[in-house]
Design an enzyme around this catalytic site. Structure first.
Site, PDB file in Angstrom:
ATOM      1  N   ARG A  29     -35.045  38.972   0.636  1.00 10.61           N
ATOM      2  CA  ARG A  29     -34.539  37.814  -0.112  1.00 10.61           C
ATOM      3  C   ARG A  29     -33.228  38.156  -0.815  1.00 10.61           C
ATOM      4  O   ARG A  29     -33.103  39.245  -1.384  1.00 10.61           O
ATOM      5  CB  ARG A  29     -35.586  37.317  -1.125  1.00 10.61           C
ATOM      6  CG  ARG A  29     -36.845  36.857  -0.445  1.00 10.61           C
ATOM      7  CD  ARG A  29     -37.811  36.087  -1.320  1.00 10.61           C
ATOM      8  NE  ARG A  29     -39.055  35.902  -0.556  1.00 10.61           N
ATOM      9  CZ  ARG A  29     -39.258  34.961   0.352  1.00 10.61           C
ATOM     10  NH1 ARG A  29     -38.314  34.073   0.594  1.00 10.61           N
ATOM     11  NH2 ARG A  29     -40.393  34.879   1.022  1.00 10.61           N
ATOM     12  N   ASP A  30     -32.292  37.204  -0.745  1.00  6.75           N
ATOM     13  CA  ASP A  30     -31.005  37.385  -1.398  1.00  6.75           C
ATOM     14  C   ASP A  30     -31.210  37.402  -2.911  1.00  6.75           C
ATOM     15  O   ASP A  30     -31.959  36.608  -3.465  1.00  6.75           O
ATOM     16  CB  ASP A  30     -30.051  36.246  -1.002  1.00  6.75           C
ATOM     17  CG  ASP A  30     -28.600  36.562  -1.346  1.00  6.75           C
ATOM     18  OD1 ASP A  30     -27.800  36.717  -0.405  1.00  6.75           O
ATOM     19  OD2 ASP A  30     -28.276  36.644  -2.553  1.00  6.75           O
ATOM     20  N   ILE A  31     -30.522  38.317  -3.586  1.00  7.89           N
ATOM     21  CA  ILE A  31     -30.667  38.478  -5.036  1.00  7.89           C
ATOM     22  C   ILE A  31     -30.015  37.319  -5.793  1.00  7.89           C
ATOM     23  O   ILE A  31     -30.356  37.064  -6.956  1.00  7.89           O
ATOM     24  CB  ILE A  31     -30.074  39.849  -5.468  1.00  7.89           C
ATOM     25  CG1 ILE A  31     -30.725  40.339  -6.752  1.00  7.89           C
ATOM     26  CG2 ILE A  31     -28.563  39.810  -5.577  1.00  7.89           C
ATOM     27  CD1 ILE A  31     -30.422  41.811  -7.056  1.00  7.89           C
ATOM     28  N   ASN A  87     -20.680  35.512   7.067  1.00  6.01           N
ATOM     29  CA  ASN A  87     -19.352  35.592   6.474  1.00  6.01           C
ATOM     30  C   ASN A  87     -18.651  36.831   7.024  1.00  6.01           C
ATOM     31  O   ASN A  87     -19.240  37.915   7.052  1.00  6.01           O
ATOM     32  CB  ASN A  87     -19.460  35.674   4.952  1.00  6.01           C
ATOM     33  CG  ASN A  87     -20.060  34.414   4.351  1.00  6.01           C
ATOM     34  OD1 ASN A  87     -19.825  33.315   4.843  1.00  6.01           O
ATOM     35  ND2 ASN A  87     -20.853  34.562   3.297  1.00  6.01           N
ATOM     36  N   VAL A  96     -20.449  42.026   0.895  1.00  8.64           N
ATOM     37  CA  VAL A  96     -21.129  43.269   1.291  1.00  8.64           C
ATOM     38  C   VAL A  96     -20.703  43.562   2.730  1.00  8.64           C
ATOM     39  O   VAL A  96     -21.001  42.783   3.650  1.00  8.64           O
ATOM     40  CB  VAL A  96     -22.654  43.141   1.177  1.00  8.64           C
ATOM     41  CG1 VAL A  96     -23.324  44.421   1.659  1.00  8.64           C
ATOM     42  CG2 VAL A  96     -23.069  42.823  -0.269  1.00  8.64           C
ATOM     43  N   HIS A 100     -24.521  41.007   8.187  1.00  9.39           N
ATOM     44  CA  HIS A 100     -25.808  40.378   7.862  1.00  9.39           C
ATOM     45  C   HIS A 100     -25.732  38.884   8.166  1.00  9.39           C
ATOM     46  O   HIS A 100     -24.664  38.279   8.112  1.00  9.39           O
ATOM     47  CB  HIS A 100     -26.185  40.618   6.396  1.00  9.39           C
ATOM     48  CG  HIS A 100     -25.121  40.227   5.422  1.00  9.39           C
ATOM     49  ND1 HIS A 100     -24.039  41.040   5.145  1.00  9.39           N
ATOM     50  CD2 HIS A 100     -24.940  39.112   4.674  1.00  9.39           C
ATOM     51  CE1 HIS A 100     -23.256  40.442   4.259  1.00  9.39           C
ATOM     52  NE2 HIS A 100     -23.770  39.265   3.960  1.00  9.39           N
ATOM     53  N   HIS A 102     -27.167  35.287   6.929  1.00  9.59           N
ATOM     54  CA  HIS A 102     -27.840  34.519   5.873  1.00  9.59           C
ATOM     55  C   HIS A 102     -28.711  33.459   6.530  1.00  9.59           C
ATOM     56  O   HIS A 102     -28.219  32.712   7.386  1.00  9.59           O
ATOM     57  CB  HIS A 102     -26.832  33.785   4.994  1.00  9.59           C
ATOM     58  CG  HIS A 102     -25.930  34.644   4.168  1.00  9.59           C
ATOM     59  ND1 HIS A 102     -26.116  34.821   2.814  1.00  9.59           N
ATOM     60  CD2 HIS A 102     -24.831  35.364   4.480  1.00  9.59           C
ATOM     61  CE1 HIS A 102     -25.148  35.602   2.330  1.00  9.59           C
ATOM     62  NE2 HIS A 102     -24.357  35.946   3.322  1.00  9.59           N
TER      63      HIS A 102
END
Ligand code: DGP
Length: 113
Positions: A29-31, A87, A96, A100, A102
């Site tokens: 999970r994204d922070i 991205n 980052v 990755h 999303h």
């Protein structure tokens, strides 16, 4: 890469809320969630961005989408819809530099691009 935050998560040096893991990928999970469901699908191999992909990474990138599909079902967003975003580069919003995907779902995103 020793200074990469996602490599540290993959190595267990930084905690994360993992929802999936296999030999080549992890998802957590994204922070800073931008939607009720916001999960990052991340290859264990360090690749800076899409710009650094090599031909031998094609199967790995394909697998990221297959895993995203499974997680979307698991998170009950598959039916209503979800968004997959990568991205690439600072101007696109990449913060980052470990490639990755999303997975965003659980809210209406039709007003966005
Ligand atoms: P991007 O901007 O596309 O590079 O996305 C990076 C995402 O990573 C951003 O939405 C916030 C998330 N993130 C950054 N640091 C951490 C962390 O330590 N843990 C988790 N779970 N997510 C993080």
């Amino acid at each position: 890469m020793s200074d990469c935050i996602f490599c540290k998560i993959i190595q267990g040096e930084i905690p994360s809320a993992k929802v999936y893991e296999d030999d080549s990928l992890v998802a957590f999970r994204d922070i800073q969630p931008a939607a009720p469901t916001h999960i990052l699908i991340v290859p264990k191999k360090h690749i800076d961005s899409v710009n650094a992909l090599a031909p031998e990474d094609e199967a790995l990138i394909g697998k990221m989408f297959s895993v995203a599909k499974e997680i979307a079902a698991q998170e009950s967003v598959a039916e209503k819809g979800y968004r997959l975003v990568v991205n690439t580069g600072a101007e696109a919003g990449q913060t980052v530099f470990h490639v990755h995907l999303h997975l965003l779902g659980g809210r209406d995103m039709r007003a966005l691009i």
